[in-house]
Design a protein around this motif. Sequence first.
Motif, PDB file in Angstrom:
ATOM      1  N   GLU A   1     -12.735  17.775  21.332  1.00  0.00           N
ATOM      2  CA  GLU A   1     -14.124  17.944  20.974  1.00  0.00           C
ATOM      3  C   GLU A   1     -15.033  17.667  22.165  1.00  0.00           C
ATOM      4  OE1 GLU A   1     -14.907  15.504  17.675  1.00  0.00           O
ATOM      5  OE2 GLU A   1     -13.592  16.604  16.312  1.00  0.00           O
ATOM      6  N   ASP A   2     -14.713  16.606  22.932  1.00  0.00           N
ATOM      7  CA  ASP A   2     -15.534  16.252  24.087  1.00  0.00           C
ATOM      8  C   ASP A   2     -14.776  16.639  25.340  1.00  0.00           C
ATOM      9  OD1 ASP A   2     -17.421  15.302  25.704  1.00  0.00           O
ATOM     10  OD2 ASP A   2     -17.111  13.160  25.275  1.00  0.00           O
ATOM     11  N   ASP A   3     -15.252  17.642  26.059  1.00  0.00           N
ATOM     12  CA  ASP A   3     -14.564  18.138  27.250  1.00  0.00           C
ATOM     13  C   ASP A   3     -15.107  17.532  28.527  1.00  0.00           C
ATOM     14  OD1 ASP A   3     -12.966  19.722  25.720  1.00  0.00           O
ATOM     15  OD2 ASP A   3     -14.238  21.500  25.875  1.00  0.00           O
ATOM     16  N   SER A   4     -15.735  16.381  28.442  1.00  0.00           N
ATOM     17  CA  SER A   4     -16.278  15.756  29.636  1.00  0.00           C
ATOM     18  C   SER A   4     -15.883  14.280  29.679  1.00  0.00           C
ATOM     19  CB  SER A   4     -17.796  15.898  29.678  1.00  0.00           C
ATOM     20  OG  SER A   4     -18.379  15.301  28.538  1.00  0.00           O
ATOM     21  N   PHE A   5     -15.976  13.687  30.844  1.00  0.00           N
ATOM     22  CA  PHE A   5     -15.649  12.265  31.030  1.00  0.00           C
ATOM     23  C   PHE A   5     -16.557  11.709  32.112  1.00  0.00           C
ATOM     24  CE2 PHE A   5     -13.487  14.279  34.402  1.00  0.00           C
ATOM     25  CZ  PHE A   5     -13.203  13.328  35.374  1.00  0.00           C
ATOM     26  N   PHE A   6     -16.585  10.376  32.219  1.00  0.00           N
ATOM     27  CA  PHE A   6     -17.434   9.689  33.180  1.00  0.00           C
ATOM     28  C   PHE A   6     -16.595   9.195  34.355  1.00  0.00           C
ATOM     29  CE2 PHE A   6     -19.872   9.375  29.264  1.00  0.00           C
ATOM     30  CZ  PHE A   6     -21.138   9.726  29.698  1.00  0.00           C
ATOM     31  N   VAL A   7     -17.133   9.369  35.538  1.00  0.00           N
ATOM     32  CA  VAL A   7     -16.464   8.939  36.766  1.00  0.00           C
ATOM     33  C   VAL A   7     -17.438   8.068  37.548  1.00  0.00           C
ATOM     34  CG1 VAL A   7     -15.224   9.673  38.834  1.00  0.00           C
ATOM     35  CG2 VAL A   7     -15.223  11.127  36.820  1.00  0.00           C
ATOM     36  N   GLN A   8     -16.943   6.928  38.037  1.00  0.00           N
ATOM     37  CA  GLN A   8     -17.740   6.064  38.898  1.00  0.00           C
ATOM     38  C   GLN A   8     -17.207   6.158  40.323  1.00  0.00           C
ATOM     39  OE1 GLN A   8     -17.813   1.919  37.863  1.00  0.00           O
ATOM     40  NE2 GLN A   8     -19.682   1.519  39.010  1.00  0.00           N
ATOM     41  N   VAL A   9     -18.084   6.551  41.225  1.00  0.00           N
ATOM     42  CA  VAL A   9     -17.722   6.731  42.621  1.00  0.00           C
ATOM     43  C   VAL A   9     -18.431   5.648  43.429  1.00  0.00           C
ATOM     44  CG1 VAL A   9     -17.673   8.328  44.571  1.00  0.00           C
ATOM     45  CG2 VAL A   9     -17.483   9.202  42.240  1.00  0.00           C
ATOM     46  N   HIS A  10     -17.672   4.956  44.280  1.00  0.00           N
ATOM     47  CA  HIS A  10     -18.192   3.847  45.069  1.00  0.00           C
ATOM     48  C   HIS A  10     -18.444   4.281  46.513  1.00  0.00           C
ATOM     49  CE1 HIS A  10     -17.296   0.586  42.066  1.00  0.00           C
ATOM     50  NE2 HIS A  10     -16.500   1.549  41.605  1.00  0.00           N
ATOM     51  N   ASP A  11     -19.256   3.463  47.206  1.00  0.00           N
ATOM     52  CA  ASP A  11     -19.569   3.655  48.635  1.00  0.00           C
ATOM     53  C   ASP A  11     -20.135   5.050  48.899  1.00  0.00           C
ATOM     54  OD1 ASP A  11     -18.584   1.144  48.866  1.00  0.00           O
ATOM     55  OD2 ASP A  11     -16.682   1.715  49.788  1.00  0.00           O
ATOM     56  N   VAL A  12     -21.091   5.471  48.044  1.00  0.00           N
ATOM     57  CA  VAL A  12     -21.688   6.790  48.234  1.00  0.00           C
ATOM     58  C   VAL A  12     -22.562   6.801  49.483  1.00  0.00           C
ATOM     59  CG1 VAL A  12     -23.161   8.540  47.178  1.00  0.00           C
ATOM     60  CG2 VAL A  12     -21.596   7.218  45.756  1.00  0.00           C
ATOM     61  N   SER A  13     -23.434   5.821  49.604  1.00  0.00           N
ATOM     62  CA  SER A  13     -24.315   5.709  50.762  1.00  0.00           C
ATOM     63  C   SER A  13     -24.823   4.280  50.823  1.00  0.00           C
ATOM     64  CB  SER A  13     -25.486   6.691  50.651  1.00  0.00           C
ATOM     65  OG  SER A  13     -26.299   6.365  49.540  1.00  0.00           O
ATOM     66  N   PRO A  14     -25.399   3.867  51.946  1.00  0.00           N
ATOM     67  CA  PRO A  14     -25.972   2.508  52.011  1.00  0.00           C
ATOM     68  C   PRO A  14     -27.090   2.285  51.002  1.00  0.00           C
ATOM     69  CG  PRO A  14     -25.697   3.415  54.213  1.00  0.00           C
ATOM     70  CD  PRO A  14     -25.421   4.533  53.268  1.00  0.00           C
ATOM     71  N   GLU A  15     -27.866   3.339  50.701  1.00  0.00           N
ATOM     72  CA  GLU A  15     -28.936   3.199  49.722  1.00  0.00           C
ATOM     73  C   GLU A  15     -28.425   3.222  48.287  1.00  0.00           C
ATOM     74  OE1 GLU A  15     -28.745   5.571  51.932  1.00  0.00           O
ATOM     75  OE2 GLU A  15     -30.342   5.275  53.417  1.00  0.00           O
ATOM     76  N   GLN A  16     -27.250   3.809  48.076  1.00  0.00           N
ATOM     77  CA  GLN A  16     -26.694   3.945  46.735  1.00  0.00           C
ATOM     78  C   GLN A  16     -25.219   3.558  46.787  1.00  0.00           C
ATOM     79  OE1 GLN A  16     -27.350   7.799  45.086  1.00  0.00           O
ATOM     80  NE2 GLN A  16     -26.725   7.262  43.025  1.00  0.00           N
TER      81      GLN A  16
END
Length: 613
Positions: free
Chosen positions: A447-462
């Motif tokens: 039913e739900d074809d999506s999921f959540f992903v957490q990505v680290h060390d994207v940038s110094p501001e984020q």
Amino acid sequence: SSRGKERKSRKSIFGNNPGRLSPGESATLAKASGKGPFDVMRQTWEDPCSPYNSPASLSAIIRTPKCYHISSLNENAAKRLCRRYSQKLIQHTTCQLLRTYPAATRIDSSNPHPLIFWLHGVQLVALNYQTDDLPLQLNAAMFEANGGCGYVLKPPVLWDKNCSMYQQFCPLERDLDNKEPAIYSLTIVSGQNVCPSNSTGSPCIEIDVLGMPLDSCHFRTKPIHRNTLNPMWNEQFLFRVHFEDLVFLRFAVVENNSSAVTAQRIIPLKALKRGYRHVQLHNLHNEALEISSLFINSRRMEESPSGNTLPASVLFSMGERRDAVTYKVTIHGIPGPEPFTVFNVSGGTTAAQLLHQLLATTKGTESCAADYFLMEEKSFISKEKSECRKPPFQRVIGPEEGLVQLLNSWFPEEGYVGRIIFKTREENLNERNILQEAKEEAAIGSEDDSFFVQVHDVSPEQPRTVIKAPRFSTAQDVIQQTLCKAKYSYSILSNPNPSDYVLLEEVTKEPANKKSSTPKPSQRILSDQECVFQAQSKWKGAGKFILKLKEQVQAARDDKRKGISFTSELKKLTKSSKQYRGFTSPPLQVLPDSPQSKDERSACSLTFSDVLE
């Protein structure tokens, strides 16, 4: 004095006393008993055969009963007539010539604005030709559309009895109920040599929409600093127009620092061709500048009428004139080598008429029109690459639906592009079956074809971000969405290409024994086409994804290889030193109790340590 009384009688153009004779009238008047000569004159004007026998007629006030008579009015008197007797003045100018001239108080030879007089049907607006100002430039634009022949036909609402708004049109009205205006989109893309006399100026473009007060508006672009050769604006403006027949567009190039106009051009809205065009600029004396132009894009749209509202273009024009205008319609999907075909249609052409025209001119189609139909398709445009692409909206066009109204109802500014497709009933049935099967397969799946992903060390501001992605997303898809969320970071702006990054997976497995030491996390790099959801579902402990540049990963690998090679070289060095000194360490079989063996053992250990040193 007698001179003062005569002056008063001359000024009473709005009064009941006719006073002076009109040009062409006979000076001999037959006196009747008890009636003055002017009463006899009024009685002759009120002849039943005269079209001006109505006491409310403005012609009785201006006193020009003959069709060949012309009245000359001061601009102030003409403005008072426009304000007080707007509709009566329009009715008067349907059969009479009227002329206005500048007021005597204009000692600087300036000119009045002629547009208000044109809107009321005044045929001749005299101007001071020696002054190159806005009214004179507007007058030149008025007669430029037909080659400058000196004659322009008035809009139908001012003279044609078949027009819906005839004798109901008031140009000074601020509110037009039940009339949907046309929407114009004007984009100022760029300019070429817009200030010929100043190459280091900061130009901006001022756009004036000149028409009736309800349609008039003003726009201004941002200035481009120190660039008059090829400035780029790329700014879009939207404005609404009710009465399109007498609307002018004025483009003025203004120097931002001094507010001086360096070039200008006035074009009638009806003469402006749609699409991308180059508009040649003129100087302040209205002389063409050969190498100065503006690159613009214009488009006309109409909102679909709702309730009792009608398009203003229908009310202000004749049906015959509207049907005589030709438009171009692009049809896709017609059998043949070309992907699309262009047809010429009129304003009243319906979908059924175009379908018959299409079947008559296209080879390879059967004569039965019931097997074919026209379909409208709107394809949505995603502003960001990370957005999921929406399926196009499709609907069947009704047989009696007007094609020009359909084209004018499309608004690309809302984020979609429309087109008309030629289809057969069989193709439509097959497409519906395919879509139904696809929907059933999607319903059978999760039913739900999506999921959540957490990505680290994207940038110094984020330092980290969370994104929602489809389950079939690859590592490159997740990287692309991550960069779009952090697109304003400085480090991302310096490396905006997703192919320059990789996803590093770091998983910490839970120890089997709680007393054991903390385990070290294991790291690996995901391939570009590896499914992130599957990799995340295999975690048996705490894990995370880290965004890394490929250059950083390669540098870490090189450092690791250098460390391994240094260790191997050290081992080789120790082996070579042993062979150089002739040191051998055969296995010694000595009893543990003998004191000699202890001395030999200590001597042997000392020698080995010396070799290592």
